[in-house]
Design a protein around this motif. Structure first.
Motif, PDB file in Angstrom:
ATOM      1  N   ARG A 160       6.035  31.425  23.966  1.00 47.18           N
ATOM      2  CA  ARG A 160       6.270  30.518  22.835  1.00 47.18           C
ATOM      3  C   ARG A 160       7.695  30.670  22.302  1.00 47.18           C
ATOM      4  O   ARG A 160       8.353  29.701  21.973  1.00 47.18           O
ATOM      5  CB  ARG A 160       5.315  30.883  21.694  1.00 47.18           C
ATOM      6  CG  ARG A 160       3.982  30.231  21.823  1.00 47.18           C
ATOM      7  CD  ARG A 160       3.314  30.272  20.474  1.00 47.18           C
ATOM      8  NE  ARG A 160       2.164  31.135  20.495  1.00 47.18           N
ATOM      9  CZ  ARG A 160       1.470  31.441  19.402  1.00 47.18           C
ATOM     10  NH1 ARG A 160       1.836  30.996  18.234  1.00 47.18           N
ATOM     11  NH2 ARG A 160       0.411  32.196  19.490  1.00 47.18           N
TER      12      ARG A 160
ATOM     13  N   GLN B  94      -3.429  29.413  20.288  1.00 44.60           N
ATOM     14  CA  GLN B  94      -4.858  29.061  20.253  1.00 44.60           C
ATOM     15  C   GLN B  94      -5.406  29.547  18.917  1.00 44.60           C
ATOM     16  O   GLN B  94      -4.793  30.398  18.271  1.00 44.60           O
ATOM     17  CB  GLN B  94      -5.608  29.808  21.362  1.00 44.60           C
ATOM     18  CG  GLN B  94      -5.021  29.669  22.749  1.00 44.60           C
ATOM     19  CD  GLN B  94      -5.229  28.270  23.291  1.00 44.60           C
ATOM     20  OE1 GLN B  94      -6.257  27.672  23.038  1.00 44.60           O
ATOM     21  NE2 GLN B  94      -4.233  27.758  23.993  1.00 44.60           N
TER      22      GLN B  94
ATOM     23  N   PRO C 202      -2.358  18.108  17.708  1.00 44.13           N
ATOM     24  CA  PRO C 202      -3.775  18.238  18.085  1.00 44.13           C
ATOM     25  C   PRO C 202      -4.523  19.264  17.231  1.00 44.13           C
ATOM     26  O   PRO C 202      -5.610  18.984  16.752  1.00 44.13           O
ATOM     27  CB  PRO C 202      -3.724  18.684  19.555  1.00 44.13           C
ATOM     28  CG  PRO C 202      -2.324  18.461  20.000  1.00 44.13           C
ATOM     29  CD  PRO C 202      -1.446  18.358  18.807  1.00 44.13           C
TER      30      PRO C 202
ATOM     31  N   GLU D 182      -4.402  27.573  13.515  1.00 40.16           N
ATOM     32  CA  GLU D 182      -4.931  28.670  14.350  1.00 40.16           C
ATOM     33  C   GLU D 182      -5.309  29.891  13.500  1.00 40.16           C
ATOM     34  O   GLU D 182      -6.089  30.734  13.925  1.00 40.16           O
ATOM     35  CB  GLU D 182      -3.933  29.041  15.463  1.00 40.16           C
ATOM     36  CG  GLU D 182      -2.619  29.604  14.993  1.00 40.16           C
ATOM     37  CD  GLU D 182      -1.498  29.514  16.050  1.00 40.16           C
ATOM     38  OE1 GLU D 182      -1.020  28.391  16.307  1.00 40.16           O
ATOM     39  OE2 GLU D 182      -1.130  30.543  16.603  1.00 40.16           O
TER      40      GLU D 182
ATOM     41  N   HIS E 196       2.631  26.062  20.281  1.00 41.31           N
ATOM     42  CA  HIS E 196       1.569  26.491  19.373  1.00 41.31           C
ATOM     43  C   HIS E 196       0.625  27.436  20.101  1.00 41.31           C
ATOM     44  O   HIS E 196       0.580  27.457  21.322  1.00 41.31           O
ATOM     45  CB  HIS E 196       0.770  25.280  18.858  1.00 41.31           C
ATOM     46  CG  HIS E 196       1.491  24.554  17.769  1.00 41.31           C
ATOM     47  ND1 HIS E 196       2.688  23.913  17.973  1.00 41.31           N
ATOM     48  CD2 HIS E 196       1.198  24.388  16.460  1.00 41.31           C
ATOM     49  CE1 HIS E 196       3.094  23.377  16.839  1.00 41.31           C
ATOM     50  NE2 HIS E 196       2.212  23.651  15.910  1.00 41.31           N
TER      51      HIS E 196
ATOM     52  N   LYS F 138       1.838  21.689  22.575  1.00 39.59           N
ATOM     53  CA  LYS F 138       0.840  22.671  23.016  1.00 39.59           C
ATOM     54  C   LYS F 138       1.487  24.017  23.342  1.00 39.59           C
ATOM     55  O   LYS F 138       0.999  25.078  22.978  1.00 39.59           O
ATOM     56  CB  LYS F 138       0.134  22.148  24.269  1.00 39.59           C
ATOM     57  CG  LYS F 138      -1.354  22.014  24.077  1.00 39.59           C
ATOM     58  CD  LYS F 138      -1.996  21.659  25.347  1.00 39.59           C
ATOM     59  CE  LYS F 138      -3.489  21.870  25.206  1.00 39.59           C
ATOM     60  NZ  LYS F 138      -4.211  21.177  26.189  1.00 39.59           N
ATOM     61  N   ASN F 139       2.652  23.945  24.044  1.00 38.87           N
ATOM     62  CA  ASN F 139       3.288  25.176  24.504  1.00 38.87           C
ATOM     63  C   ASN F 139       3.986  25.961  23.408  1.00 38.87           C
ATOM     64  O   ASN F 139       4.347  27.112  23.600  1.00 38.87           O
ATOM     65  CB  ASN F 139       4.300  24.862  25.614  1.00 38.87           C
ATOM     66  CG  ASN F 139       3.589  24.685  26.929  1.00 38.87           C
ATOM     67  OD1 ASN F 139       2.640  25.392  27.226  1.00 38.87           O
ATOM     68  ND2 ASN F 139       4.009  23.717  27.714  1.00 38.87           N
TER      69      ASN F 139
ATOM     70  N   ASN G 220       3.136  15.943  23.955  1.00 38.36           N
ATOM     71  CA  ASN G 220       1.920  16.735  23.744  1.00 38.36           C
ATOM     72  C   ASN G 220       2.008  18.093  24.418  1.00 38.36           C
ATOM     73  O   ASN G 220       1.563  19.102  23.878  1.00 38.36           O
ATOM     74  CB  ASN G 220       0.686  15.983  24.264  1.00 38.36           C
ATOM     75  CG  ASN G 220       0.362  14.823  23.361  1.00 38.36           C
ATOM     76  OD1 ASN G 220       0.765  14.825  22.205  1.00 38.36           O
ATOM     77  ND2 ASN G 220      -0.330  13.815  23.883  1.00 38.36           N
ATOM     78  N   LYS G 221       2.606  18.106  25.622  1.00 38.94           N
ATOM     79  CA  LYS G 221       2.762  19.383  26.351  1.00 38.94           C
ATOM     80  C   LYS G 221       3.639  20.343  25.544  1.00 38.94           C
ATOM     81  O   LYS G 221       3.342  21.530  25.416  1.00 38.94           O
ATOM     82  CB  LYS G 221       3.435  19.122  27.709  1.00 38.94           C
ATOM     83  CG  LYS G 221       2.455  19.003  28.859  1.00 38.94           C
ATOM     84  CD  LYS G 221       2.609  20.254  29.702  1.00 38.94           C
ATOM     85  CE  LYS G 221       1.630  20.553  30.752  1.00 38.94           C
ATOM     86  NZ  LYS G 221       0.340  20.807  30.657  1.00 38.94           N
TER      87      LYS G 221
ATOM     88  N   SER H  37       0.043  26.715  10.939  1.00 39.07           N
ATOM     89  CA  SER H  37      -0.864  26.206  11.965  1.00 39.07           C
ATOM     90  C   SER H  37      -2.311  26.591  11.665  1.00 39.07           C
ATOM     91  O   SER H  37      -2.598  27.702  11.212  1.00 39.07           O
ATOM     92  CB  SER H  37      -0.438  26.792  13.317  1.00 39.07           C
ATOM     93  OG  SER H  37      -1.487  26.690  14.230  1.00 39.07           O
TER      94      SER H  37
END
Ligand SMILES: Cc1cc2nc3c(=O)[nH]c(=O)nc-3n(C[C@H](O)[C@H](O)[C@H](O)COP(=O)(O)OP(=O)(O)OC[C@H]3O[C@@H](n4cnc5c(N)ncnc54)[C@H](O)[C@@H]3O)c2cc1C
Length: 373
Positions: A328, A369, A86, A50, A367, A364-365, A360-361, A48
């Motif tokens: 996560r 930040q 994203p 991040e 991955h 997001k959940n 998408n949710k 990722s």
């Protein structure tokens, strides 16, 4: 006996990241790693984005590679959905990435021993590390970064080691130039799922996770690939068209997704040693790197900012680890249960295919930040 401020057991992503971070703060650091670099590892090799700013901060120069920003998910029968990632990630082999971190740790003056650690004992606020054949090293802190499961888990009497770990991981690189540069494809098959994505030299990594129950019905990996995996039309086409670049696939057994404690017998656990997320979420590497950052910052605070309280450090690590990763890991477990249940998986894919919002949710959940430096 040689003494260090910090001894790190395991020189994978978590261990080497911690070594680099702590050497930048000038602590004496030793890493014990059982295998020479570079070496391949069973891993999907999608990492990722991040982690990118933090790796840059640590002075790790990543090679030019493929940005992976699209996901394809298919059921055993080939029903599929596509989604944008994203934040996205990049494709890099563990052969290259672990070796880059190792070189950076050496440049900064970390001591790296190629030995297996066989025991860790804590007495009078200090540790003794036992290394075959019969040598000992001392230190103030131990970071346990020895991966998913090992002899040390028995030595440290960790609860999860008693439980069955009925998962097998298999991986090999393939040549298939027509595979899209930006895609991470995750395909289901009976008893497991596999990921396909490109690595830095254009090779396509095919890595899968399968339950023993499903695998043992076939004779070997070749038989399993042919009789089970190839039933998924996407994977059937891939195996037919691609040329394997390894002599034989790499495999690991006894993969455990059980809950573990982030601190055990005063050892600060990082990466998979603290908890392994289901690879479906494609995020274990970023979590390994992030957990090493958290541990290194707390150890630095202990020595430099007058924290000087081991109990507080351990509590802070547990709290931060749970805040950043526990949700996560939970999401990963739910998603894997859903997608490995043949009936539910078809139903769920049908719903997801028409619900970009839910997809998408979920992405997001599972991955994190961007890791702040
Ligand atoms: C099938 C599969 C696919 C995956 N795909 C992805 C993916 O696409 N993206 C992603 O982000 N994550 C993925 N993961 C997860 C990811 O591989 C791990 O989360 C990551 O490797 C964790 O790094 P680590 O440093 O904690 O452990 P490791 O990389 O396993 O490093 C541990 C090191 O410790 C060494 N060691 C072990 N015992 C000892 C000892 N006693 N003494 C000295 N050294 C020791 C080992 O040799 C090893 O080098 C996947 C996992 C699996 C199983």
């Amino acid at each position: 006996m040689d003494n260090f401020d910090v001894i790190i057991v395991g020189g994978g992503l978590a261990g080497l990241t911690a070594a680099i971070h702590l050497r930048r703060e000038n602590y004496s650091v030793a890493v014990f790693e059982s295998k020479q670099y570079p070496h391949h590892k069973v891993c999907g090799e999608y990492i990722s984005n991040e982690v990118t700013p933090y790796l840059t901060f640590l002075g790790v120069s990543l090679p030019q590679t493929f940005q992976l920003n699209e996901m394809l998910l298919s059921t055993e029968k080939g029903e599929a959905l596509r989604a944008k990632l994203p934040m996205g990630g990049f494709g890099i082999s563990r052969y290259t990435l672990d070796n880059l971190l190792y070189q950076r740790a050496l440049d900064l003056g970390a001591t790296v021993f190629f030995n297996s650690v066989s025991s860790i004992s804590y007495e009078n606020d200090n540790f003794k590390i036992g290394v075959e054949p019969g040598k000992e090293y001392g230190c103030k802190f131990v970071i346990g970064a020895y991966g998913k499961r090992g002899v040390l888990d028995k030595d440290l009497q960790r609860d999860f080691i008693q439980l069955k770990s009925p998962w097998l991981g298999v991986k090999a690189h393939y040549k298939l130039d027509s595979f899209p540069d930006n895609l991470v494809a995750i395909h289901n098959f009976r008893g497991g799922y596999g990921g396909l994505s490109k690595t830095e030299n254009g090779a396509v990594n095919f890595c899968y996770l399968v339950s023993y129950d499903s695998f043992k019905k076939e004779k070997d990996i070749a038989g399993f690939n042919q009789n089970i995996i190839a039933r998924n039309p996407y994977l059937g086409t891939f195996l037919n068209d691609a040329e394997m670049l390894f002599d034989r696939p790499l495999s690991i057994g006894q993969i455990s997704f059980h809950k573990k404690k982030p601190v055990q017998k005063h050892v600060i656990m990082c990466g998979d040693t603290a908890g392994l997320i289901h690879p479906l979420c494609g995020n274990g590497m970023a979590m390994a790197i992030h957990s090493a950052k958290i541990a290194s910052e707390l150890i630095h605070a202990y020595f430099k900012n007058g924290l000087q309280n081991r109990t507080r450090l351990e509590k802070d690590y547990e709290t931060q680890w749970n805040n950043v990763f526990a949700k996560r890991l939970w999401m990963g477990r739910q998603l894997q249960d859903l997608l490995l249940n043949p009936k539910l998986s078809n139903l769920a894919m049908g719903i997801l295919a028409n619900s970009p919002y839910i997809v998408n949710k979920l992405i997001k959940n599972t991955h994190g930040q961007i890791i702040q430096c």
